[in-house]
Design an enzyme around this catalytic site. Structure first.
Site, mmCIF file in Angstrom:
data_model
loop_
_atom_site.group_PDB
_atom_site.id
_atom_site.type_symbol
_atom_site.label_atom_id
_atom_site.label_comp_id
_atom_site.label_asym_id
_atom_site.label_seq_id
_atom_site.Cartn_x
_atom_site.Cartn_y
_atom_site.Cartn_z
ATOM 1 N N LYS A 196 21.134 24.566 55.551
ATOM 2 C CA LYS A 196 21.913 23.294 55.894
ATOM 3 C C LYS A 196 20.238 22.319 56.405
ATOM 4 C CE LYS A 196 25.905 21.403 57.590
ATOM 5 N NZ LYS A 196 26.864 20.624 56.258
ATOM 6 N N HIS A 227 34.722 10.270 24.996
ATOM 7 C CA HIS A 227 32.837 9.621 25.117
ATOM 8 C C HIS A 227 30.973 11.231 24.658
ATOM 9 C CE1 HIS A 227 34.093 5.282 25.349
ATOM 10 N NE2 HIS A 227 34.347 5.691 26.037
ATOM 11 N N GLU A 284 27.683 24.386 44.517
ATOM 12 C CA GLU A 284 27.359 25.337 45.884
ATOM 13 C C GLU A 284 27.848 26.647 46.546
ATOM 14 O OE1 GLU A 284 26.086 22.793 48.550
ATOM 15 O OE2 GLU A 284 28.619 22.003 49.651
ATOM 16 N N GLU A 286 31.770 14.737 44.292
ATOM 17 C CA GLU A 286 31.521 16.148 45.972
ATOM 18 C C GLU A 286 32.989 17.320 45.101
ATOM 19 O OE1 GLU A 286 30.880 16.548 47.983
ATOM 20 O OE2 GLU A 286 31.735 17.552 49.872
ATOM 21 N N CYS A 292 14.484 25.834 57.608
ATOM 22 C CA CYS A 292 14.451 26.690 58.609
ATOM 23 C C CYS A 292 14.526 26.218 60.296
ATOM 24 C CB CYS A 292 12.753 26.922 58.958
ATOM 25 S SG CYS A 292 12.011 27.255 57.193
ATOM 26 N N LYS A 322 30.242 21.332 45.309
ATOM 27 C CA LYS A 322 31.567 21.999 46.586
ATOM 28 C C LYS A 322 32.151 23.374 45.958
ATOM 29 C CE LYS A 322 30.741 21.159 49.884
ATOM 30 N NZ LYS A 322 30.754 19.623 50.272
ATOM 31 N N TRP A 352 13.612 29.241 55.256
ATOM 32 C CA TRP A 352 13.896 28.810 53.589
ATOM 33 C C TRP A 352 12.852 28.505 53.405
ATOM 34 C CZ3 TRP A 352 12.812 24.604 50.753
ATOM 35 C CH2 TRP A 352 14.172 24.618 49.300
ATOM 36 N N ASN A 362 7.732 24.596 61.295
ATOM 37 C CA ASN A 362 9.819 24.089 60.099
ATOM 38 C C ASN A 362 9.012 22.582 59.280
ATOM 39 O OD1 ASN A 362 11.647 22.849 58.905
ATOM 40 N ND2 ASN A 362 12.452 21.932 60.254
ATOM 41 N N GLY A 363 8.726 23.110 58.073
ATOM 42 C CA GLY A 363 8.146 21.463 57.071
ATOM 43 C C GLY A 363 7.189 22.001 55.626
ATOM 44 N N ARG A 414 19.876 26.571 58.958
ATOM 45 C CA ARG A 414 19.005 26.484 58.012
ATOM 46 C C ARG A 414 18.111 26.898 57.836
ATOM 47 N NH1 ARG A 414 17.712 21.587 61.788
ATOM 48 N NH2 ARG A 414 15.754 21.268 60.779
HETATM 49 C C1 AGP Z 1 26.073 19.518 50.703
HETATM 50 O O1 AGP Z 1 27.908 20.093 50.791
HETATM 51 C C2 AGP Z 1 25.530 19.883 51.167
HETATM 52 N N1 AGP Z 1 25.292 20.085 52.139
HETATM 53 C C3 AGP Z 1 24.234 18.810 50.682
HETATM 54 O O2 AGP Z 1 24.469 17.648 49.641
HETATM 55 C C4 AGP Z 1 23.925 17.754 52.062
HETATM 56 O O3 AGP Z 1 25.413 17.402 52.032
HETATM 57 C C5 AGP Z 1 23.374 16.325 51.931
HETATM 58 O O4 AGP Z 1 21.585 17.478 51.982
HETATM 59 C C6 AGP Z 1 23.055 15.864 53.350
HETATM 60 O O5 AGP Z 1 22.481 16.156 54.225
HETATM 61 P P1 AGP Z 1 23.329 15.669 55.303
HETATM 62 O O6 AGP Z 1 24.331 15.037 55.189
HETATM 63 O O7 AGP Z 1 23.040 16.348 56.681
HETATM 64 O O8 AGP Z 1 21.232 14.549 55.406
#
Ligand code: AGP
Length: 609
Positions: free
Chosen positions: A604, A507, A491, A484, A2, A488, A75, A101-102, A27
């Site tokens: 984010k 395995h 997501e 990673e 948010c 990518k 969000w 926000n929260g 956000r």
């Molecule tokens: C990855 O592409 C995501 N945006 C997510 O996994 C992110 O790395 C994670 O939420 C941690 O965020 P931060 O580095 O801002 O703490």
């Protein structure tokens, strides 16, 4: 998650708030809204809608204007994304408007009480209660009323409140969710993130937890929350990001822009930190002496999502180069397992945003138990950076796209420098140190060369756009990069991607290999090269297509497709190997028509649990 923004000053608040929301949209983007004190004296006017900020722009009436206002991009946590659940929320009389926000964890009880008292609730959200509680407060000032209301809620918040009967004033408060004040010329802004402010001012004040601020066009005053309010003296600090860094420019989206920025970001991360004389790194921000380094018996790295995978990459580097036992753990799990906190362990916390709630909570748990914690953080002034006090800034520049790219690579670089510094105080020879300094110095150029091969990677990505599932495998050093890479792809493309240690395939998961299941195999040119080529043979023997990502010379025809990257120092190859995986995910997602900057269900900076 948010975004919240507030404005008070001589301008019309509506365009300022919409611009702020546009910058905060990463956000959260399931609904958006705005409330202003009507310039025509009509009280609080609200416009809100499910959807994006662009939808809100269309929903705002042409005659909506005012010098004071608040806005929100959401969000969803409590209540589906819809018009009625969009913020701002107002009290029954339409006098008090709030953005939040929260999460208010006791909102069910508060909602039930309000309903029992005859209040008609207009949304399904936890946040709405605050508007009613402020309206019912007997506090003399708006700040008193907000204090009284917040004393009744449990949970986390960054809030901004306005009152139609007290024009030209906003009250903001925080607990667990960031709030920053922007100090302008005869105007003030409030936001969850400096991104919303940089266009108007470079002077900011980051509120601390349990701090409250009253803001007018002429200035601000801050004090502590709680029964006995104490004034806090807060002077503004300058932010290090220029407004242009938040602009898209000619790039199609922020993920593309941020991938392209990686050579510069890595260069900035390295700048002034490589010590050529002693073949080491100069990491003053870490705040540890060589004697402190000698006392470290373990290193534990903590982060969430991509930051956790970067932590895994760093643990491997530290163990390999400094010979100190090291491991990484998701910060989101850490505090719930009642961790043993050891005084001889160095705790390294990783976060791009510096606001991830789970990571912040891990830092607080560590500090409470006397652990020595440093931060590896991108956002200067962020809560985690301030809470840690010491550490390394990534200097990657603002990362707006939900998908981490340049923050992951610069975390790898920062941790490689930490491993080098730790190693050189211990058993890493000056010769090996020099080789690593050389390897680090070459990274910006090597990453630029990978980016220059984008067209070939894009073509391979498009070839696999019909796949419904994919494996990403790597061994030892390459395993975090494989994780990673899978992250990518999932997501931003919504293709199911699963990462496995290459050695673990036989395995169990090998049973899933068939012509419809492509596997991305990371093949660094290291001592495990033949093991990895063996893995490729095993997959091929079962009819599985293989995309090899490598800095080695592979026999012709070994893999179905090959993505070549420049040969890096073997310890740094997980960093270079991860860059083509970003491009692969990006182009595959585009081939599927995805909105890469705003993947569904994500946001984010995850500031809720
Ligand atoms: C990855 O592409 C995501 N945006 C997510 O996994 C992110 O790395 C994670 O939420 C941690 O965020 P931060 O580095 O801002 O703490």
């Amino acid at each position: 998650m948010c975004g919240i923004v507030g404005y008070v000053g001589p301008r019309d608040a509506v365009p300022v708030l919409l611009e702020g929301l546009h910058r905060l949209e990463y956000r959260g983007y399931d609904s958006a809204g705005i409330a202003v004190e009507d310039a025509g004296g009509g009280g609080v006017r609200v416009a809100k809608t499910a959807g994006r900020v662009a939808d809100l722009r269309r929903a705002v009436p042409d005659d909506m204007a005012g010098a004071t206002g608040i806005a929100h991009t959401r969000w969803a946590t409590h209540g589906e994304p819809s018009d009625r659940n969009a913020h701002p929320h107002v009290d029954a009389a339409g006098r008090i408007a709030i953005v939040h926000n929260g999460v208010f964890e006791n909102s069910d009880r508060l909602r039930a009480q309000l309903v029992a008292d005859g209040v008609a609730l207009a949304s399904d959200t936890d946040s709405e209660v605050l508007a009613h509680l402020v309206a019912r407060s007997t506090g003399e000032t708006l700040e008193d009323a907000v204090r009284e209301a917040l004393a009744q809620v449990e949970g986390t918040y960054g809030v901004i409140v306005m009152d139609a009967e007290r024009p030209g004033e906003l009250v903001a408060a925080r607990r667990g969710s960031p709030v920053v004040l922007g100090v302008g010329e005869q105007e003030m802004l409030v936001a969850s993130d400096v991104a919303a402010l940089v266009r108007y001012t470079q002077q900011v004040i980051y509120l601390d937890d349990d701090e409250i601020a009253t803001v007018t066009a002429d200035g601000y005053r801050t004090s502590t929350m709680g029964a006995r309010a104490t004034s806090t003296t807060r002077s503004p600090t300058s932010i290090d990001a220029a407004s242009a860094e938040y602009e898209l420019g000619d790039h199609p989206d922020f993920m593309y822009k941020e991938m392209r920025e990686q050579p510069d970001a890595v260069d900035r991360c390295l700048r002034g930190r490589l010590d050529h004389r002693f073949s080491s790194a100069r990491l003053d921000g870490v705040g540890l002496t060589p004697q402190d380094y000698q006392r470290i018996r373990r290193v534990k790295l903590l982060g969430c999502g991509s930051a956790y995978y970067a932590g895994q990459l760093g643990a491997q580097l530290i163990e390999e180069l400094a010979r100190i036992p090291a491991d990484a753990e998701p910060a989101s799990e850490f505090r719930y397992r009642n961790p043993v906190v050891d005084p001889d362990t160095l705790y390294v916390v990783l976060s791009q945003s510096g606001e991830t709630l789970d990571t912040l909570a891990a830092v607080q748990e560590l500090k409470r138990k006397g652990g020595h914690v440093i931060g590896v953080v991108n956002a200067v002034g962020s809560t985690i950076a301030r809470e840690c006090g010491h550490g390394l800034f990534l200097h990657a520049g603002p990362e707006v796209s939900v998908a981490a790219t340049k923050s992951f690579t610069t975390m790898g670089v920062a941790l490689a420098m930490l491993a080098l510094d730790l190693g050189r105080v211990r058993d890493l020879s000056i010769t090996e140190g020099r080789r690593l300094v050389g390897g680090l110095s070459q990274l910006p150029d090597q990453i630029a060369r990978i980016l220059a091969a984008e067209d070939e990677i894009a073509e391979i990505a498009r070839k696999y756009a019909d796949a419904r599932h994919m494996f990403f495998v790597g061994r030892v050093r390459a395993w975090p990069a494989a994780r990673e890479g899978a992250q990518k792809l999932k997501e931003i493309s919504y293709v199911h991607a699963e990462a496995y240690q290459a050695s673990e395939l036989k395995h169990g998961p090998l049973a899933l290999i068939n012509p419809e299941m492509p596997t991305v195999v990371l093949v660094p040119d290291d001592e495990l090269l033949t093991k990895n080529t063996g893995t490729i043979e095993e997959i091929k023997a079962r009819g599985g297509p293989v995309i090899a990502v490598t800095d080695a010379e592979l026999p012709a025809g070994l893999a179905t497709d090959v993505i070549r990257v420049p040969k890096a120092h073997e310890a740094l190859s997980p960093i270079t190997l991860s860059v083509p995986l970003q491009l692969f995910a990006y182009h595959l997602a585009h081939a599927l028509g995805r909105d890469v900057d705003r993947p569904r269900n994500l946001a984010k900076s995850v500031t809720v649990e």
